[in-house]
Design an enzyme around this catalytic site. Structure first.
Site, PDB file in Angstrom:
ATOM      1  N   SER A 577      32.225  -2.222  -5.349  1.00 61.09           N
ATOM      2  CA  SER A 577      32.282  -1.469  -4.103  1.00 61.09           C
ATOM      3  C   SER A 577      32.573   0.001  -4.408  1.00 61.09           C
ATOM      4  O   SER A 577      31.823   0.630  -5.155  1.00 61.09           O
ATOM      5  CB  SER A 577      33.328  -2.082  -3.168  1.00 61.09           C
ATOM      6  OG  SER A 577      33.213  -1.558  -1.864  1.00 61.09           O
ATOM      7  N   HIS A 695      29.648  -8.941   0.912  1.00 61.29           N
ATOM      8  CA  HIS A 695      30.603  -8.077   0.240  1.00 61.29           C
ATOM      9  C   HIS A 695      31.965  -8.742   0.063  1.00 61.29           C
ATOM     10  O   HIS A 695      32.708  -8.420  -0.864  1.00 61.29           O
ATOM     11  CB  HIS A 695      30.774  -6.792   1.063  1.00 61.29           C
ATOM     12  CG  HIS A 695      31.249  -5.625   0.265  1.00 61.29           C
ATOM     13  ND1 HIS A 695      30.397  -4.844  -0.475  1.00 61.29           N
ATOM     14  CD2 HIS A 695      32.491  -5.109   0.086  1.00 61.29           C
ATOM     15  CE1 HIS A 695      31.088  -3.880  -1.059  1.00 61.29           C
ATOM     16  NE2 HIS A 695      32.358  -4.022  -0.751  1.00 61.29           N
TER      17      HIS A 695
END
Length: 722
Positions: A577, A695
């Site tokens: 990320s 995610h």
């Protein structure tokens, strides 16, 4: 291209160049942004084939070592076999908690309550029962104040598009919902359980097409009614990208609402007296007038009303490491705040718990948890003056991390907290202020694995601007001399994040232990941009100062080489990320310093990042590319724009997830194509794609499968030969 380099699929490359505020910016792989383009799909499929071939070769080389696929998979399952147990959420005699047995794919929500023959436990929510494929995740849950109802949110395929429902705790029957568009929504129950406040986006037809992820509002919902009839409470006319928080005091009198624009480190807070009734004759009951607590100031503030009726505020206003203030709900403004626990110049205030005897609302003791250079500690204070007091404190098992200080809503002298460190699985402990004793309350349900004999050291490194940066080094004991120094350079993983005020505190990690057990060294860097040293530490690594994060990372890497821990041909960087951005910067700024990299779900094109996923909510962290000065910040480090032809780049493994609605996989596609085109090295640049996940959370099997492949690729890239 070098003789031994992979035969990379040819990416659709153009000569696209744009003039952005007078800056000439090339974007040769713009077409890879469109996942539906047949050319992109063909290229991605070819990358899948390339990765499969490379992985097969890597696995052949791992045969007979601890990184052999079956052996490593089994070892990771063993290291994760203890499972997980969370701190209790008490509601009268019922307690709710999360738990995952060692062989369960997802954690479940459990309620424990008195029965005729002792305490009885029941599973209320099991994501695998909802979806045996394992692609449904439990995003959040919240019991009502009485504990007879439970609100919960689930999403599928990794999208994090939460759907909200309510079930009856006694029967397990769903009695409310589904309510969609409830992503990142808190649930604040009103006493009695007939209604709750929550956050929901406006319907797509009411907003522009490219803003469907935003436009949140706070709503009042009555259980069992059509959500289309919900009452809008707050949010109209404010920032489009605002996130909202909402809570209701235990006694049901006070409504607290908070707002922050995207992930900006600023929080506005309002308070409303629900006992005062609606705002006017034509208004709805349950929607009181809201008064400002703190609005428009450059600070983050969390607020709540305690059992004693006072308004408490955990804030970094005029205290970047945090302080605790107090006032009354009738005088909530900043001018009325009184500092109760002052800022510590060397530690960050994490949280507090206020204890009483349970029969009176008069507070007896205030406990505060601190993060001191990433290691947790606890202090005790007089709840009226904030002065430190002597006496028993919760006993911490070691130098690790404490999360949460949980008390009973009805008061009492007990507090529960979770503890973990690099070699200790998370467990829940109970502190009894009446006796001064700390006991293990709940251990994970599975078998705790044997872990290697490791040593953990915290090192200090000087960044180029003179700032002291710390990192945890985890290594096998037999790889160190009597002074704790390495006996020989070893394959090393350097992990970092450096953003959004997120702290990398000591925590149990199967990935770390598997790597170290096999003879590697694992290092976790506490970089600027994180929250390890407070809000100023965060701001020193954001916006115009983002390069500080990368400089810190490079400094730690160079120190590891200079101090003999490793060598550049044995050093890998790893992050996901925002940490994927960190890895992208490391690869493109210091390719000479790393042999391999794992770049997971990354941000990499910082000129166009805000056009995709949730990117527009991060402009306060990175900068706005539509503003010329801020575009210069972004161009200064954007990994995609720093690729130079003919450079010997490290081996890079991009791992991306097709359900990711936060960071679009296009970032990895574009940088992978650029690196494959530019590199003069025979070290491979590969993409691992995964469908059905996003995610955030994922099943145990998928998590292990991903980690196995990442470790195998990094072991090969750094020469780890157990």
């Amino acid at each position: 291209m070098p003789t031994n380099a992979p035969d990379y699929p040819r990416a659709p490359r153009t000569e696209l160049v744009e003039d952005l505020h007078g800056r000439i910016v090339a974007d040769p792989y713009r077409t890879l942004e469109d996942a539906s383009d047949p050319a992109t799909q063909a290229w991605s499929a070819a990358q899948d084939d390339l990765y499969a071939q490379a992985l097969a070769t890597t696995r052949e080389r791992a045969a007979g070592t601890p990184f052999e696929t079956e052996r490593l998979t089994a070892r990771l399952r063993e290291l994760l076999g203890a499972g997980f147990v969370g701190a209790p959420a008490w509601r009268g005699e019922r307690r709710f908690f999360s738990r995952r047995a060692g062989d369960q794919e997802h954690a479940v929500v459990v309620v424990a309550e008195p029965g005729p023959d002792g305490e009885v436990e029941r599973v209320l929510i099991d994501p695998m029962a909802l979806d045996p494929s394992g692609t449904t995740t439990l995003d959040a849950w919240q019991p009502s104040k009485e504990g007879d109802l439970l609100a919960y949110q689930v999403s599928t395929g990794g999208t994090e598009e939460s759907v909200l429902r309510v079930l009856d705790v006694a029967t397990g029957e769903v009695v409310d919902g589904p309510i969609d568009r409830a992503r990142y929504s808190p649930v604040a129950w009103v006493p009695g359980g007939a209604s709750y406040y929550y956050v929901r986006r406006l319907a797509p037809e009411l907003v522009p097409d490219d803003e469907a992820q935003y436009h949140r509002r706070v709503w009042l919902h009555r259980v069992g009614t059509d959500p289309a009839t919900d009452v809008e409470v707050f949010g109209a006319g404010l920032e489009t990208t605002n996130y909202y928080g909402v809570s209701v005091s235990r006694d049901g009198r006070w409504l607290l609402v908070s707002a922050s624009a995207g992930t900006a480190p600023r929080t506005d807070v309002w308070i409303g007296d629900l006992a005062a009734g609606p705002r006017g004759a034509d208004e709805v009951d349950g929607v009181p007038p809201l008064r400002e607590v703190v609005v428009g100031l450059d600070a983050e503030t969390g607020a709540w009303v305690g059992r004693d009726g006072l308004l408490y505020l955990h804030t970094d206003l005029e205290a970047p490491r945090g302080r605790l203030c107090v006032t009354t709900p009738d005088e909530p403004g900043v001018e009325h705040w009184r500092t109760l626990v002052a800022q510590d110049e060397d530690a960050v205030l994490q949280g507090v718990a206020i204890l009483d005897d349970g029969s009176s609302t008069q507070a007896e003791l205030l406990l505060a948890t601190w993060r001191r250079h990433s290691v947790s500690s606890v202090t005790a204070h007089d709840p009226r003056t904030g002065a430190p007091v002597a006496g028993p404190l919760p006993a911490l098992p070691g130098l690790g991390s404490v999360s949460g200080l949980v008390t009973r809503p009805e008061g009492g002298r007990e507090v529960w907290f979770s503890y973990t460190d690099h070699v200790t699985v998370p467990s829940v402990h109970r502190f009894d202020a009446a006796t001064g004793t700390t006991t293990l309350w709940a251990a994970p349900p599975g078998a705790v694995a044997r872990v290697p004999d490791v040593r953990v050291a915290q090192i200090e490194v000087t960044s180029p601007d003179g700032t002291t940066v710390r990192a945890f080094v985890v290594a096998r004991a037999d790889a160190l001399d009597d002074d704790g120094r390495p006996t020989a350079p070893a394959p090393t993983v350097l992990y970092g994040y450096g953003g959004f005020q997120i702290s990398l505190d000591p925590a149990y990690s199967a990935t770390t232990l598997a790597w170290v057990e096999a003879g590697g060294v694992y290092v976790v860097a506490n970089l600027r941009g994180g929250g390890e040293e407070g809000e100023q530490w965060h701001r020193d690594g954001m916006r115009a100062h983002k390069q500080n994060v990368f400089d810190d990372f490079h400094a730690v890497a160079q120190h590891l080489v200079d101090a003999g821990w490793t060598t550049p041909d044995r050093l890998a960087c790893w992050g996901g990320s925002n940490g994927g951005l960190l890895v992208g910067a490391a690869v493109t700024q210091r390719p000479d310093l790393f042999a391999a990299a794992v770049c997971s779900a990354p941000l990499l094109d910082m000129v166009r990042y805000q056009r995709f996923g949730l990117g527009v909510t991060w402009t306060e962290e990175y900068g706005d590319a539509d503003v010329p000065t801020e575009l210069d910040w972004l161009l200064g480090y954007s990994p995609y724009h720093r690729v130079v032809d003919g450079t010997a780049y490290p081996a890079v493994l991009f791992t991306v997830f097709e359900g990711d609605t936060r960071v679009d996989p296009l970032h990895a596609r574009k940088l992978a194509a650029a690196l494959q085109h530019a590199t003069s090295s025979d070290r491979p640049v590969l993409i691992r794609r995964e469908t059905g996940v996003g995610h955030g959370g994922r099943s145990l099997t998928r998590s292990i499968g991903l980690t196995v492949e990442q470790l195998q690729v990094v072991a090969h890239g750094t020469g780890l030969a157990p």
